[in-house]
Design an enzyme around this catalytic site. Structure first.
Site, mmCIF file in Angstrom:
data_model
loop_
_atom_site.group_PDB
_atom_site.id
_atom_site.type_symbol
_atom_site.label_atom_id
_atom_site.label_comp_id
_atom_site.label_asym_id
_atom_site.label_seq_id
_atom_site.Cartn_x
_atom_site.Cartn_y
_atom_site.Cartn_z
ATOM 1 N N HIS A 91 -9.750 1.204 4.840
ATOM 2 C CA HIS A 91 -8.466 1.372 5.524
ATOM 3 C C HIS A 91 -8.661 2.331 6.705
ATOM 4 O O HIS A 91 -9.438 3.287 6.626
ATOM 5 C CB HIS A 91 -7.422 1.925 4.543
ATOM 6 C CG HIS A 91 -6.039 1.878 5.107
ATOM 7 N ND1 HIS A 91 -5.580 2.800 6.023
ATOM 8 C CD2 HIS A 91 -5.018 0.994 4.922
ATOM 9 C CE1 HIS A 91 -4.337 2.487 6.362
ATOM 10 N NE2 HIS A 91 -3.972 1.390 5.714
ATOM 11 N N GLY A 123 2.428 2.353 10.803
ATOM 12 C CA GLY A 123 3.387 3.448 10.634
ATOM 13 C C GLY A 123 4.082 3.864 11.912
ATOM 14 O O GLY A 123 4.743 4.900 11.958
ATOM 15 N N ASN A 155 0.864 -1.170 0.000
ATOM 16 C CA ASN A 155 0.000 0.000 0.000
ATOM 17 C C ASN A 155 0.904 1.225 0.000
ATOM 18 O O ASN A 155 1.466 1.575 1.032
ATOM 19 C CB ASN A 155 -0.920 -0.012 1.241
ATOM 20 C CG ASN A 155 -1.808 1.216 1.304
ATOM 21 O OD1 ASN A 155 -1.854 2.010 0.368
ATOM 22 N ND2 ASN A 155 -2.512 1.385 2.419
ATOM 23 N N GLU A 208 -6.993 4.709 7.775
ATOM 24 C CA GLU A 208 -6.758 6.134 7.474
ATOM 25 C C GLU A 208 -7.996 6.750 6.819
ATOM 26 O O GLU A 208 -8.306 7.919 7.028
ATOM 27 C CB GLU A 208 -5.510 6.279 6.581
ATOM 28 C CG GLU A 208 -4.242 6.038 7.401
ATOM 29 C CD GLU A 208 -3.072 5.464 6.618
ATOM 30 O OE1 GLU A 208 -3.083 5.484 5.387
ATOM 31 O OE2 GLU A 208 -2.136 4.973 7.282
ATOM 32 N N LYS A 217 0.110 4.200 -0.292
ATOM 33 C CA LYS A 217 -0.584 5.369 0.273
ATOM 34 C C LYS A 217 -0.356 6.575 -0.643
ATOM 35 O O LYS A 217 -0.219 6.397 -1.856
ATOM 36 C CB LYS A 217 -0.133 5.604 1.718
ATOM 37 C CG LYS A 217 -0.280 4.324 2.561
ATOM 38 C CD LYS A 217 -0.144 4.511 4.028
ATOM 39 C CE LYS A 217 -0.356 3.189 4.742
ATOM 40 N NZ LYS A 217 -0.266 3.282 6.179
HETATM 41 P P1 13P Z 1 2.921 0.396 7.702
HETATM 42 O O1 13P Z 1 3.460 -0.884 7.108
HETATM 43 O O2 13P Z 1 3.653 1.621 7.245
HETATM 44 O O3 13P Z 1 2.795 0.295 9.190
HETATM 45 O O4 13P Z 1 1.423 0.588 7.128
HETATM 46 C C1 13P Z 1 0.533 -0.479 7.202
HETATM 47 C C2 13P Z 1 -0.657 -0.120 6.419
HETATM 48 O O5 13P Z 1 -1.394 0.778 6.775
HETATM 49 C C3 13P Z 1 -0.899 -0.843 5.162
HETATM 50 O O6 13P Z 1 -2.161 -0.597 4.672
#
Ligand code: 13P
Length: 254
Positions: free
Chosen positions: A98, A176, A9, A100, A11
């Protein structure tokens, strides 16, 4: 048997040049590792879906995914991207729900469900994300919290629809942050999700659904996490922005 899946992902990272470079490097490593039993999915920003799709065309077991799609089918919704549009450019997967999107953009379970529905109607496989925030984990109500997320969205699907989805468990506090959930935390939740699917649908369906883990997955911890029972792969954020790290994670799965 659930399919083993490792999904990136990206993002809201990369521009056109770095998207191409990352994909190019990733495909170079893929051709060296010849690891075709694991499904590899790249969830890339909308503007690069076509470019990355074309680059991956004909590469065995590599596919592209959207990161989001609209909860409306079409019309006067400026800035939205519909499942039908994604389908028209042959996008086979999309993330949905997700954390977020839920936390920053206020997506409710109803919205997540509407998106899931539209994706399925347009023959796009939803990668349904669920997971609890830190306060819920501290209250020790994480199992019922995730159960509620499932009940209010994907568990409303008929079994013929539900069998098409992929689930990703991502504890919000591990995204994250560098803080990975413990083996016990992951094992407990994945077992819980599988047993909920079994009670809601059937044992054979529960055994066929892929349940991915996401949250600070990196080459150093991937093997340990992928070896946990009921973990069928991962959804990777930060570490997927580096082609070598991402392929090392892909190659950690048995
Ligand atoms: P990280 O691997 O950066 O922790 O993010 C995970 C995530 O949100 C994948 O969708």
């Amino acid at each position: 048997m659930p399919r083993k899946i490792v999904a990136a992902n990206w993002k809201m990272n990369n521009d056109e040049y770095s998207s191409k470079k990352l994909t190019f490097d990733f495909l170079k490593y893929i051709s060296e590792s010849n690891n075709t039993k694991v499904l590899k999915i790249l969830s890339v920003p909308f503007p690069f879906l076509n470019t990355v799709t074309k680059m991956c065309e004909g590469v065995d077991s590599v596919f592209v995914s959207a990161q989001n799609s609209s909860d409306y089918s079409e019309g006067a919704y400026t800035g939205e991207v519909s499942a039908k549009m994604l389908s028209s450019i042959s996008v086979p997967f999309s993330l949905v729900g997700h954390s977020e999107r839920r936390e920053i953009f206020g997506e409710s379970d109803d919205i997540v469900f509407a998106k899931t529905r539209l994706l399925l109607e347009n023959n796009i496989t939803p990668i349904f994300c669920c997971g609890e925030p830190i306060n819920i984990r501290k209250d020790n109500t994480h199992l019922s919290f995730v159960e509620e997320q499932l009940n209010l969205s994907v568990f409303k699907l008929k079994s013929s629809e539900f069998k098409k989805i992929i689930i990703a468990y991502e504890p919000v506090w591990a995204i994250g942050t560098g803080e990975t959930a413990s083996e016990n935390d992951i094992s407990e939740m994945h077992r819980h999700i599988r047993s909920l699917i079994k009670s809601k649908y059937s044992s054979s369906l529960s055994n066929d659904i892929s349940i991915l883990y996401g949250g600070s997955l990196k080459p150093e911890n991937a093997k340990q996490i992928f070896d946990i029972k009921n973990v069928d792969g991962g959804l990777i954020g930060g570490a997927s922005l580096n082609a070598k790290d991402f392929i090392d994670i892909v190659n950690s799965i048995n």
